[in-house]
Design an enzyme around this catalytic site. Structure first.
Site, PDB file in Angstrom:
ATOM      1  CE  LYS A 165      45.121  36.834  50.451  1.00  0.00           C
ATOM      2  NZ  LYS A 165      45.371  36.214  49.098  1.00  0.00           N
ATOM      3  CE  LYS A 174      42.662  46.730  46.252  1.00  0.00           C
ATOM      4  NZ  LYS A 174      42.503  45.623  45.127  1.00  0.00           N
ATOM      5  CE  LYS A 187      46.167  41.445  40.966  1.00  0.00           C
ATOM      6  NZ  LYS A 187      45.014  41.817  41.620  1.00  0.00           N
ATOM      7  CB  THR A 200      35.554  41.749  45.073  1.00  0.00           C
ATOM      8  OG1 THR A 200      36.620  41.012  45.630  1.00  0.00           O
ATOM      9  CG2 THR A 200      36.120  43.342  44.701  1.00  0.00           C
ATOM     10  CG  ASN A 214      34.139  37.603  41.459  1.00  0.00           C
ATOM     11  OD1 ASN A 214      34.344  38.575  41.995  1.00  0.00           O
ATOM     12  ND2 ASN A 214      34.166  36.311  42.143  1.00  0.00           N
ATOM     13  CB  SER A 231      41.656  36.836  50.542  1.00  0.00           C
ATOM     14  OG  SER A 231      41.357  36.777  49.184  1.00  0.00           O
TER      15      SER A 231
HETATM   16  P1  NAD Z   1      36.413  38.688  35.894  1.00  0.00           P
HETATM   17  O1  NAD Z   1      37.591  37.635  34.856  1.00  0.00           O
HETATM   18  O2  NAD Z   1      35.738  37.808  36.545  1.00  0.00           O
HETATM   19  O3  NAD Z   1      36.019  39.724  34.753  1.00  0.00           O
HETATM   20  C1  NAD Z   1      36.259  40.429  34.127  1.00  0.00           C
HETATM   21  C2  NAD Z   1      35.234  41.242  33.419  1.00  0.00           C
HETATM   22  O4  NAD Z   1      35.530  42.441  32.401  1.00  0.00           O
HETATM   23  C3  NAD Z   1      34.268  40.541  32.383  1.00  0.00           C
HETATM   24  O5  NAD Z   1      33.107  40.864  32.157  1.00  0.00           O
HETATM   25  C4  NAD Z   1      35.001  40.777  30.972  1.00  0.00           C
HETATM   26  O6  NAD Z   1      34.239  40.347  29.783  1.00  0.00           O
HETATM   27  C5  NAD Z   1      35.297  42.137  31.296  1.00  0.00           C
HETATM   28  N1  NAD Z   1      36.205  42.850  30.102  1.00  0.00           N
HETATM   29  C6  NAD Z   1      37.480  42.331  30.096  1.00  0.00           C
HETATM   30  N2  NAD Z   1      38.052  43.091  29.157  1.00  0.00           N
HETATM   31  C7  NAD Z   1      37.368  44.287  28.771  1.00  0.00           C
HETATM   32  C8  NAD Z   1      37.220  45.421  28.242  1.00  0.00           C
HETATM   33  N3  NAD Z   1      38.613  45.691  27.425  1.00  0.00           N
HETATM   34  N4  NAD Z   1      36.490  46.287  28.447  1.00  0.00           N
HETATM   35  C9  NAD Z   1      35.197  45.988  29.236  1.00  0.00           C
HETATM   36  N5  NAD Z   1      35.177  44.944  29.969  1.00  0.00           N
HETATM   37  C10 NAD Z   1      36.184  43.945  29.658  1.00  0.00           C
HETATM   38  O7  NAD Z   1      37.585  39.638  36.748  1.00  0.00           O
HETATM   39  P2  NAD Z   1      37.037  40.179  37.924  1.00  0.00           P
HETATM   40  O8  NAD Z   1      37.627  39.223  39.224  1.00  0.00           O
HETATM   41  O9  NAD Z   1      35.752  40.583  37.935  1.00  0.00           O
HETATM   42  O10 NAD Z   1      38.137  41.383  38.057  1.00  0.00           O
HETATM   43  C11 NAD Z   1      37.580  42.851  37.389  1.00  0.00           C
HETATM   44  C12 NAD Z   1      38.321  43.853  38.207  1.00  0.00           C
HETATM   45  O11 NAD Z   1      38.244  43.977  39.570  1.00  0.00           O
HETATM   46  C13 NAD Z   1      39.824  43.721  37.744  1.00  0.00           C
HETATM   47  O12 NAD Z   1      40.551  45.055  37.474  1.00  0.00           O
HETATM   48  C14 NAD Z   1      40.343  43.159  38.996  1.00  0.00           C
HETATM   49  O13 NAD Z   1      41.765  43.333  39.260  1.00  0.00           O
HETATM   50  C15 NAD Z   1      39.641  43.726  40.082  1.00  0.00           C
HETATM   51  N6  NAD Z   1      39.545  43.012  41.201  1.00  0.00           N
HETATM   52  C16 NAD Z   1      39.153  41.696  41.389  1.00  0.00           C
HETATM   53  C17 NAD Z   1      38.999  40.983  42.671  1.00  0.00           C
HETATM   54  C18 NAD Z   1      38.401  39.928  42.869  1.00  0.00           C
HETATM   55  O14 NAD Z   1      38.330  39.603  44.034  1.00  0.00           O
HETATM   56  N7  NAD Z   1      38.251  38.957  41.542  1.00  0.00           N
HETATM   57  C19 NAD Z   1      39.208  41.849  43.917  1.00  0.00           C
HETATM   58  C20 NAD Z   1      39.638  43.160  43.659  1.00  0.00           C
HETATM   59  C21 NAD Z   1      39.836  43.780  42.457  1.00  0.00           C
END
Ligand code: NAD
Length: 427
Positions: free
Chosen positions: A66, A90, A102, A195, A225, A365
């Protein structure tokens, strides 16, 4: 050290405290399966472009593989391996019956039209079909992927499922092949905020343990997000988010009063960039006095709590010494390199690790998958209540181990995960 090596160093360090069979550590040092596929896409202009797609199925002792799918130009096998390994840890920390996986596509989705993005996603689903499924491997959203993309995957997967005359009784309900789906495609209430909300529940526990005040100042890197939902929840609960950024830079409220996050969200929607949501020297709705900052500056601001919520590897051996926050709360996956972690530890900075702080997403999830498999549809109140229970339990368990063994929270989370994994290992 690359991202995967950094992840393995964390595993090695934790193995010194976990008291598990060394074979378990050996088996957890390599992924079970790595899949690489080529994805030929006919572009709107008639040209053919071939993209690379990946899925790493790291470990499934606790249940189906997952983990999310990421669309980003920097996606590569090393990154996907590390991210899938962190999913193993996790899921064990939060105690959901899933293993870790992943995947992703090496692509800048902003270069593609919506139609091209849909087509690429459908081709990716066709290529992955033999390897994914409700009982085998269940992807989800990650960076640059969202409910709509999950909706396309479920449509494509269900189509092939039907064509092959597969039986939901033995293979599982095909809509359970991915989570983070839109509500009208069997998604779960509360998945989109999960999250951020899970992070907020963990944050509240930390506030109690460390006696943090609501006057504490907070900087958040990333306003997607994860970052935007957490920022909103902190704002709604009277915490002071004084710095925010996206990929193009950010803003800092120099007066330390905190942004109205709802206005920042509206402004970002309208203007496209967080860094365009600023004003200096005049009355401004978002904050009285704010200035533009770079993503590097954001990390080093004089704030109490730093929340990386964008990409991995942003706190490194080069900048760790310049971090002024007393708490680093990791909402991104892998934002702190192994070397940087040692520096933060020596500085007495409390690091709440990714495998705990951002585990709310995979937890909901799991609820979504469970609802699909049992033909249920939970109300939002039930989702939030169940999420809170698991978050608080995970926090308490990690905190207790860190107190008992006098180790930091990351190593404690790994110890907890290793004990659970060892108990179910296929040795
Ligand atoms: P997303 O695509 O919705 O948002 C990513 C954000 O990061 C955006 O605001 C983008 O502009 C910014 N960003 C991208 N490159 C960047 C940089 N170089 N410097 C600064 N900001 C930057 O993605 P998300 O789902 O919010 O995921 C963000 C993090 O959280 C990731 O590491 C992801 O693996 C982790 N995560 C996400 C989830 C989920 O449910 N979506 C769950 C657990 C962990």
């Amino acid at each position: 050290m690359n991202t995967f090596d950094s992840a393995l160093s964390q595993l090695k360090k934790a193995s010194e405290y976990a008291d598990v069979d060394p074979s378990v550590i050996k088996l957890l040092s390599v992924p079970r399966r790595q899949i690489e596929v080529s994805l030929p896409l006919k572009r709107n202009d008639g040209s053919l472009e071939i993209f690379k797609g990946f899925r790493v199925q790291y470990n499934n002792w606790l249940g189906p593989f997952k983990g999310g799918l990421r669309y980003h130009p920097k996606v590569d096998i090393d990154e996907v391996k590390a991210l899938s390994f962190w999913m193993v840890i996790k899921n064990a920390v939060v105690n959901v019956p899933f293993g870790g996986g992943k995947g992703g596509i090496e692509v800048d989705p902003k270069r593609l039209s919506k139609k091209e993005l849909e087509e690429l996603t459908r081709i990716f689903t066709q290529r992955l079909f033999p390897n994914i499924g409700p009982l085998g491997d269940v992807p989800a959203p990650d960076v640059n992927t969202n409910p709509q993309i999950m909706g396309w995957i479920v449509e494509e997967y269900s189509k092939i499922f039907k064509e092959l005359d597969m039986d939901p009784k033995t293979e599982g309900n095909p809509t359970a092949v991915v989570t983070g789906k839109p509500l009208d495609k069997d998604g779960s209430e509360g998945r989109e905020e999960a999250t951020g909300l899970g992070g907020f529940y963990i944050f509240e526990q930390l506030v109690k343990k460390l006696n943090l005040s609501r006057k504490s100042t907070i900087a958040i890197q990333g306003f997607g997000n994860v970052g935007s939902h957490l920022a909103r929840l902190l704002y709604e609960n009277d915490y002071k988010v004084v710095a925010l950024s996206d990929s193009k830079g950010g803003i800092f409220d120099t007066k330390g009063e905190g942004f109205n996050i709802n206005l920042v969200r509206e402004c970002k929607l309208e203007k496209g960039l967080v860094s365009d949501c600023y004003c200096i020297g005049s009355v401004c709705d978002i904050a009285e006095d704010n200035e533009r900052i770079s993503n590097e500056q954001l990390l080093e601001l004089p704030v109490d709590i730093l929340i990386p919520a964008a990409l991995e590897g942003v706190i490194t051996a080069e900048n760790a010494d310049k971090i002024k926050a007393k708490v680093v709360f990791e909402m991104a996956n892998g934002p702190t390199t192994f070397e940087a972690d040692e520096v933060l530890d020596k500085k007495g900075i409390t690091v709440v690790p990714d495998v705990l702080a951002n585990s709310g997403g995979v937890t909901v999830s799991y609820f979504e998958w469970f609802q699909n498999m049992h033909n249920e549809a939970w109300q939002i109140e039930k989702v939030r209540e169940e999420l809170k229970k698991l978050m608080v339990d995970a926090f308490d368990n990690v905190w207790q181990i860190s107190q008992d063994k006098k180790i930091n929270m990351r190593t404690s989370a790994y110890v907890l995960a290793l004990q659970r994994l060892a108990a179910k290992s296929f040795l």
